[in-house]
Design a protein around this motif. Structure first.
Motif, PDB file in Angstrom:
ATOM      1  N   THR A 150     -24.271  21.953 -83.451  1.00  0.00           N
ATOM      2  CA  THR A 150     -24.200  21.349 -82.117  1.00  0.00           C
ATOM      3  C   THR A 150     -25.296  21.928 -81.229  1.00  0.00           C
ATOM      4  O   THR A 150     -25.515  23.146 -81.256  1.00  0.00           O
ATOM      5  N   LYS A 196     -24.380  20.745 -75.489  1.00  0.00           N
ATOM      6  CA  LYS A 196     -23.149  20.086 -75.933  1.00  0.00           C
ATOM      7  C   LYS A 196     -22.086  21.111 -76.282  1.00  0.00           C
ATOM      8  O   LYS A 196     -20.885  20.899 -76.044  1.00  0.00           O
ATOM      9  N   TYR A 197     -22.502  22.224 -76.859  1.00  0.00           N
ATOM     10  CA  TYR A 197     -21.554  23.294 -77.205  1.00  0.00           C
ATOM     11  C   TYR A 197     -20.876  23.810 -75.939  1.00  0.00           C
ATOM     12  O   TYR A 197     -19.662  24.022 -75.902  1.00  0.00           O
ATOM     13  N   LYS A 214     -20.449  22.218 -73.038  1.00  0.00           N
ATOM     14  CA  LYS A 214     -19.556  21.184 -72.498  1.00  0.00           C
ATOM     15  C   LYS A 214     -18.238  21.141 -73.257  1.00  0.00           C
ATOM     16  O   LYS A 214     -17.160  21.016 -72.667  1.00  0.00           O
ATOM     17  N   SER A 215     -18.332  21.250 -74.590  1.00  0.00           N
ATOM     18  CA  SER A 215     -17.104  21.202 -75.399  1.00  0.00           C
ATOM     19  C   SER A 215     -16.226  22.412 -75.128  1.00  0.00           C
ATOM     20  O   SER A 215     -14.986  22.306 -75.108  1.00  0.00           O
ATOM     21  N   GLU A 216     -16.849  23.578 -74.900  1.00  0.00           N
ATOM     22  CA  GLU A 216     -16.078  24.780 -74.598  1.00  0.00           C
ATOM     23  C   GLU A 216     -15.409  24.663 -73.228  1.00  0.00           C
ATOM     24  O   GLU A 216     -14.259  25.085 -73.046  1.00  0.00           O
ATOM     25  N   SER A 238     -14.571  21.838 -71.744  1.00  0.00           N
ATOM     26  CA  SER A 238     -13.495  20.850 -71.892  1.00  0.00           C
ATOM     27  C   SER A 238     -12.267  21.484 -72.530  1.00  0.00           C
ATOM     28  O   SER A 238     -11.128  21.211 -72.133  1.00  0.00           O
ATOM     29  N   SER A 239     -12.495  22.315 -73.520  1.00  0.00           N
ATOM     30  CA  SER A 239     -11.371  22.989 -74.194  1.00  0.00           C
ATOM     31  C   SER A 239     -10.622  23.883 -73.221  1.00  0.00           C
ATOM     32  O   SER A 239      -9.383  23.951 -73.226  1.00  0.00           O
TER      33      SER A 239
END
Length: 296
Positions: free
Chosen positions: A259, A263-264, A266-268, A270-271
Motif C-alpha cells: 500500500t 493510503k496506509y 488513511k486506512s489506519e 479509518s480503523s
C-alpha cells in the motif's frame, strides 16, 4: 604463582610459504591427525568452502585448519591477494585433549584486529629464516613459532574473535540504532572486520534476510509508526528515516507493505474511527449508569 604451560610439546614446522592469486600453490592435502595448518591473509580477498558453505576471507584474517577439515579454496580474482601458509606437526594445546579447534561448528577463522601486525611480523620472520637457513635458523623458527601459537591460542581461549552469532548480533543492533543514517554493506562489514560478501552471507543465514533488507525493514516499520501516530507529511517522514527522495520512498513503502504511504495512513485513521465509534455506545451506557447511581 602457579605456572600453567599453554603448549604441551614443542611444535615442529613442516613448511611455510607465501601463496597468492598469480601463483596458486596451496591445496589442502594433509590427512595425518598430527598436522595443523594455518593460513594468514596479509592482503586481498579469497574464497574458501568449508563444510559446503562459502566464505570470503580478507586481509587480517587467520584461518586455522585442524586435521581432516573439509575445506577447499575457490578461484577468486584479486591480484592483490597475498597470504602465508604454515604447516606444522606436534601441536598439542594444554586443556584441549581432542585437538585444536576440532570442536567448532563455525568456520575456523579469527578476524585479527590490533594483533594482526604482531602475528604478521612473527610469520614473516619464520618465513625469512626458513628461506635463508642461516646458522641456528631452526632454533629461531622454533622460538618464534611457539610465540605466535601462544598468542593465537590466547585469542581462542579468551574468545576475543567474533563468532558468526556475535557478528550478526552487533550488526543487527547497529542497524536498529542507526537506520536513519546512510548505511552501506561496506560500512557495516568494516564495523565487524569482515568482508561485505562474508557479512551478507552469514547475516542472511542467521537473521533470514541480508543486512540491507533488514535496514529497509527497520525504516519501513518506523515509517508506519509515524504515519499512524504523527501529523508529519509523507515527505517529512521519508527524510526522517533516511530517504531524501520521497518518490523512491513511496515506491519502496508500497513494495514492502502493498500500500502507498498516503493510503496506509488513511486506512489506519479509518480503523481508529471505527474502533472509536464502536466504543461510544458502551461509553454512553457507562456514563448513564454512573449518573443514575449518583442520582439515587
Amino acid at each position: 604463582m602457579e605456572y600453567s604451560a599453554i603448549l604441551l610439546n614443542t611444535p615442529r614446522l613442516i613448511t611455510i610459504k607465501e601463496i597468492n592469486e598469480k601463483k596458486t600453490n596451496w591445496d589442502k592435502k594433509q590427512s595425518d591427525s598430527d598436522f595443523t595448518e594455518i593460513i594468514y591473509i596479509q592482503q586481498g580477498c579469497v574464497e574458501f568452502v568449508y563444510e559446503n558453505k562459502p566464505f570470503i576471507v580478507q586481509g587480517g584474517d587467520l584461518i586455522i585448519l585442524h586435521p581432516f577439515s573439509p575445506i577447499e579454496r575457490k578461484p577468486y580474482t584479486d591480484e592483490s591477494f597475498k597470504a602465508i601458509y604454515v604447516n606444522m606437526s606436534n601441536l598439542h594445546i594444554n586443556g584441549n585433549d581432542k585437538g585444536w579447534f576440532t570442536n567448532s561448528n563455525n568456520f575456523p577463522i579469527i578476524h585479527l584486529q590490533e594483533e594482526k601486525m604482531e602475528i604478521n611480523n612473527y610469520l614473516n620472520i619464520i618465513l625469512r629464516e626458513y628461506r635463508t637457513q642461516h646458522a641456528g635458523y631452526q632454533d629461531v623458527i622454533s622460538s618464534i613459532l611457539q610465540a605466535a601459537i601462544i598468542k593465537i591460542t590466547r585469542l581462542l581461549k579468551n574468545s576475543d574473535h567474533q563468532s558468526v552469532s556475535s557478528i550478526c548480533f552487533d550488526v543487527k543492533k547497529y542497524i536498529e540504532e542507526n537506520f536513519r543514517q546512510e548505511l552501506t554493506l561496506n560500512h557495516l562489514a568494516t564495523l565487524v572486520y569482515v568482508s561485505p560478501y562474508h557479512l551478507a552471507h552469514i547475516f542472511k543465514e542467521e537473521v533470514g534476510k541480508p543486512p540491507i533488507q533488514y535496514l529497509i525493514q527497520c525504516r519501513i516499520e518506523e515509517a508506519k509508526r509515524l504515519l499512524k501516530h504523527s501529523n508529519l507529511s509523507v515527505k517529512e517522514i521519508a527524510a526522517m528515516i533516511g530517504y531524501e527522495n520521497p518518490n523512491y520512498f513511496n515506491l519502496l513503502f508500497k513494495k514492502v507493505t502493498g500500500t502507498p504511504p498516503g493510503k496506509y495512513r488513511k486506512s489506519e485513521i479509518s480503523s481508529k474511527r471505527e474502533v472509536s465509534q464502536s466504543l461510544e455506545p458502551s461509553m454512553f451506557v457507562g456514563r448513564h449508569l454512573i449518573n443514575a447511581i449518583t442520582v439515587e
